[in-house]
Design a protein around this motif. Sequence first.
Motif, mmCIF file in Angstrom:
data_model
loop_
_atom_site.group_PDB
_atom_site.id
_atom_site.type_symbol
_atom_site.label_atom_id
_atom_site.label_comp_id
_atom_site.label_asym_id
_atom_site.label_seq_id
_atom_site.Cartn_x
_atom_site.Cartn_y
_atom_site.Cartn_z
ATOM 1 N N LEU A 273 41.433 45.329 38.947
ATOM 2 C CA LEU A 273 41.762 45.445 40.423
ATOM 3 C C LEU A 273 40.851 44.435 41.176
ATOM 4 O O LEU A 273 41.319 43.882 42.086
ATOM 5 C CB LEU A 273 41.740 46.783 40.922
ATOM 6 N N SER A 274 39.611 44.411 40.856
ATOM 7 C CA SER A 274 38.726 43.457 41.467
ATOM 8 C C SER A 274 39.027 41.846 41.381
ATOM 9 O O SER A 274 39.030 41.297 42.269
ATOM 10 C CB SER A 274 37.035 43.833 41.074
ATOM 11 N N HIS A 275 39.537 41.658 39.982
ATOM 12 C CA HIS A 275 39.743 40.286 39.970
ATOM 13 C C HIS A 275 41.032 39.982 40.838
ATOM 14 O O HIS A 275 41.253 38.973 41.329
ATOM 15 C CB HIS A 275 40.255 39.939 38.373
ATOM 16 N N GLU A 276 42.009 41.081 40.723
ATOM 17 C CA GLU A 276 43.381 40.805 41.572
ATOM 18 C C GLU A 276 43.029 40.754 43.024
ATOM 19 O O GLU A 276 43.646 39.862 43.568
ATOM 20 C CB GLU A 276 44.104 41.798 41.316
ATOM 21 N N ILE A 277 41.941 41.333 43.342
ATOM 22 C CA ILE A 277 41.863 41.260 44.991
ATOM 23 C C ILE A 277 41.086 40.058 45.253
ATOM 24 O O ILE A 277 41.268 39.603 46.373
ATOM 25 C CB ILE A 277 40.642 42.647 45.271
#
Lengths: 351, 85
Positions: A273-277
């Motif tokens: 999720l952090s990478h996607e954000i």
Amino acid sequence: MELYIKGIGCISPQLTYDNSVFLPEIKKHSGNRMMCIEPDYAPYFEAGSLRRMSRVVKFSAGAALIALKDSGVTQLDAITTGTGYGLLENSEKFLKSMAESTGPVLSPTSFIQSTHNTVGATIALITGCNAHNNTFSHKGFSFESALIDTRLLAVEGATNVLVGAHDEISEKTFALMEKLHVFRNNEDAEIKAYEKGGNGVVAGEGAAFFILSATKGEGDYGILVDNAIFYNPESTIEVKELIEEFLERNKVGLENIDVVISGINGDAKSDILSHEINHLLFAHQTIVLFKHLCGEYMTASSFGFWLAAKMLIAQQIPESVILKNRHRRPGYILLYNVFQNDHSVMLLKAC
Amino acid sequence: MDELMATLKKEIFEQLNLHHVKPEDIGYDQPLFGEGLGLDSIDALELIVLLQQKYGIKLANPAEGPKIFYSIKTMAEYITDHKKQ
């Protein structure tokens, strides 16, 4: 309400207790945990008072006293602390003595010193501060809750508040968690390895304390503009919208954010999720990581906050923390942290 | 009595974690609280536990505490008297 950062103190797995330097050399920890590099405590505590302090009390109260000295503030209006696990070592010691005891009485010290608010109380005793003293223990929101309390106190009239967080690695709890296979070896502490990710996290610990003030002064590190918590968001899109709403309520455009401090912890699964954000929102911002320096723990975001304060006053970003460099000077910094289902954001800016 | 006082001193130093003081710097007659070793109320609890765990003596009257725990010598005398009973 904006708050000025007047003093900082951090004891962590890196050389951070000396405020005159900024990550001069990265300490690479082998194995699956990162333990604190501790200073000589003699200048901070009376010899008699040290005898009862466990390791976490020493490095936490030590960090608090470093922050206090750094700020020059002598009168505190409140002490707010956050801790995920509280004082594990003393809890384990007391439970062990209870399990092994055959008699009706037990040594009281480890019990007295095992409560979550022991650090806050110890700091109060040392500083003689009888004002508001509260400890928040809300897993990945512990430090964040202490910050919210601090901001509310400032609205109610508090001028100088000591706020911070602490968590420790203890033998028994660490061994139990090891059996759950949540940790991995820190074979490669380089930041690129955290981008790729592995299976599990490297355990960390530390304490970071700050003097936040309602009044502006010479030599302030920076300004805490706002912070917010998002519990268990369902999707990346929801997190994206929550961050956008957070920036909007502070009247700060995405384009104004120069640096993003991301709580990527090196566990490929939980970092998705952090990478996607980062991909969706922060294509033009310098992305900075910090958990390769301090490990993962419930109050690791306080280390991220320390990093933000140092970057704001130094107006530079150490190479060792840069994941993606867009060559922007740290004017506005957004810290986005994730601990399991607990997501949080903190917005800071230069003075 | 000398042997008991020496043992007691060692046990008190261990129980109270008194690493900042040298055992030889504390005399058997010297006060444990206040201007002596500077012990406090938590230490008093530890000393009560020590008496019970190591010597099987339960403090019957807490009001006697200050007298019993005045020094290593007074503690040793109390232990000697109550061990005989």
